[in-house]
Write a protein that holds these residues in place. Sequence first.
Motif, PDB file in Angstrom:
ATOM      1  N   UNK A  98       0.758  -1.090  -0.101  1.00 40.45           N
ATOM      2  CA  UNK A  98       0.080   0.062   0.144  1.00 40.45           C
ATOM      3  C   UNK A  98       0.793   1.282  -0.015  1.00 40.45           C
ATOM      4  N   UNK A  99       0.396   2.232  -0.609  1.00 40.77           N
ATOM      5  CA  UNK A  99       1.238   3.669  -0.562  1.00 40.77           C
ATOM      6  C   UNK A  99       0.684   4.482   0.457  1.00 40.77           C
ATOM      7  N   UNK A 100       1.664   5.198   0.918  1.00 38.64           N
ATOM      8  CA  UNK A 100       1.341   5.951   2.188  1.00 38.64           C
ATOM      9  C   UNK A 100       0.449   7.098   1.774  1.00 38.64           C
ATOM     10  N   UNK A 101      -0.850   7.251   2.612  1.00 43.55           N
ATOM     11  CA  UNK A 101      -1.510   8.512   2.128  1.00 43.55           C
ATOM     12  C   UNK A 101      -0.908   9.853   2.518  1.00 43.55           C
ATOM     13  N   UNK A 102      -0.703  10.608   1.319  1.00 42.90           N
ATOM     14  CA  UNK A 102      -0.153  11.985   1.544  1.00 42.90           C
ATOM     15  C   UNK A 102      -1.197  12.695   2.764  1.00 42.90           C
ATOM     16  N   UNK A 103      -0.578  13.259   3.678  1.00 42.85           N
ATOM     17  CA  UNK A 103      -1.516  14.247   4.330  1.00 42.85           C
ATOM     18  C   UNK A 103      -2.230  13.432   5.395  1.00 42.85           C
ATOM     19  N   UNK A 104      -1.789  12.019   5.768  1.00 44.58           N
ATOM     20  CA  UNK A 104      -2.452  11.344   6.794  1.00 44.58           C
ATOM     21  C   UNK A 104      -1.674  11.768   8.220  1.00 44.58           C
ATOM     22  N   UNK A 105      -0.554  11.401   8.184  1.00 41.46           N
ATOM     23  CA  UNK A 105       0.326  12.018   9.386  1.00 41.46           C
ATOM     24  C   UNK A 105       0.098  11.012  10.759  1.00 41.46           C
ATOM     25  N   UNK A 158      -2.384  -1.565   9.578  1.00 45.69           N
ATOM     26  CA  UNK A 158      -2.085  -0.423  10.410  1.00 45.69           C
ATOM     27  C   UNK A 158      -2.657   0.983  10.004  1.00 45.69           C
ATOM     28  N   UNK A 159      -3.013   1.026   8.548  1.00 47.67           N
ATOM     29  CA  UNK A 159      -3.470   2.430   8.164  1.00 47.67           C
ATOM     30  C   UNK A 159      -4.920   2.364   7.934  1.00 47.67           C
ATOM     31  N   UNK A 160      -5.598   1.332   8.205  1.00 50.86           N
ATOM     32  CA  UNK A 160      -7.088   1.346   7.932  1.00 50.86           C
ATOM     33  C   UNK A 160      -7.518   1.792   6.522  1.00 50.86           C
ATOM     34  N   UNK A 161      -8.777   2.581   6.471  1.00 48.28           N
ATOM     35  CA  UNK A 161      -9.156   3.152   5.071  1.00 48.28           C
ATOM     36  C   UNK A 161      -8.969   4.551   5.064  1.00 48.28           C
ATOM     37  N   UNK A 162      -8.787   5.328   6.213  1.00 49.59           N
ATOM     38  CA  UNK A 162      -8.470   6.748   5.933  1.00 49.59           C
ATOM     39  C   UNK A 162      -7.580   7.083   7.342  1.00 49.59           C
ATOM     40  N   UNK A 163      -7.065   8.507   7.287  1.00 51.50           N
ATOM     41  CA  UNK A 163      -6.387   8.949   8.309  1.00 51.50           C
ATOM     42  C   UNK A 163      -6.899   8.879   9.607  1.00 51.50           C
ATOM     43  N   UNK A 164      -7.951   9.046  10.036  1.00 53.18           N
ATOM     44  CA  UNK A 164      -8.608   8.904  11.164  1.00 53.18           C
ATOM     45  C   UNK A 164      -8.669   7.538  11.749  1.00 53.18           C
ATOM     46  N   UNK A 165      -8.939   6.671  10.684  1.00 51.50           N
ATOM     47  CA  UNK A 165      -8.824   5.155  11.097  1.00 51.50           C
ATOM     48  C   UNK A 165      -7.480   4.804  11.706  1.00 51.50           C
ATOM     49  N   UNK A 168      11.949   5.427   9.503  1.00 51.94           N
ATOM     50  CA  UNK A 168      12.241   4.907   8.017  1.00 51.94           C
ATOM     51  C   UNK A 168      11.966   3.491   7.663  1.00 51.94           C
ATOM     52  N   UNK A 169      11.795   2.705   8.943  1.00 46.75           N
ATOM     53  CA  UNK A 169      11.359   1.376   8.665  1.00 46.75           C
ATOM     54  C   UNK A 169       9.723   0.968   8.927  1.00 46.75           C
ATOM     55  N   UNK A 170       9.240   2.202   8.973  1.00 45.69           N
ATOM     56  CA  UNK A 170       7.513   1.882   9.090  1.00 45.69           C
ATOM     57  C   UNK A 170       7.265   1.812   7.754  1.00 45.69           C
ATOM     58  N   UNK A 171       6.411   0.775   7.539  1.00 44.18           N
ATOM     59  CA  UNK A 171       5.742   0.561   6.068  1.00 44.18           C
ATOM     60  C   UNK A 171       4.104   0.577   6.306  1.00 44.18           C
TER      61      UNK A 171
END
Length: 85
Positions: free
Chosen positions: A1-8, A63-70, A55-58
């Motif tokens: 999965x690609x990291x969601x820009x703006x999630x944080x 871990x990331x669910x379906x959106x930044x809040x999740x 750097x090692x977090x993928x």
Amino acid sequence: MECRAGCGACCIAPSISQPFFGMPAGKPAGTRCAHLNTENLCALFGKPERPHFCAVFTAEPEFCGTNGKEALLILAEIEDQTKTS
């Protein structure tokens, strides 16, 4: 999965116990990293000052669910389950 820009979420929820550039005491859980900008992007991304932990977090759906809040909720729960007393 690609990291969601703006999630944080991964720059807020977890703690980082080791000191790193700009945060000499590390980072407590639930606290925004000093390098997370107003668009929730890492200002240290790709730089040698970036903490190894980061750097090692993928990004992964578990871990990331379906959106930044999740993602923030999931990562906060993992942080709580793995913290040491």
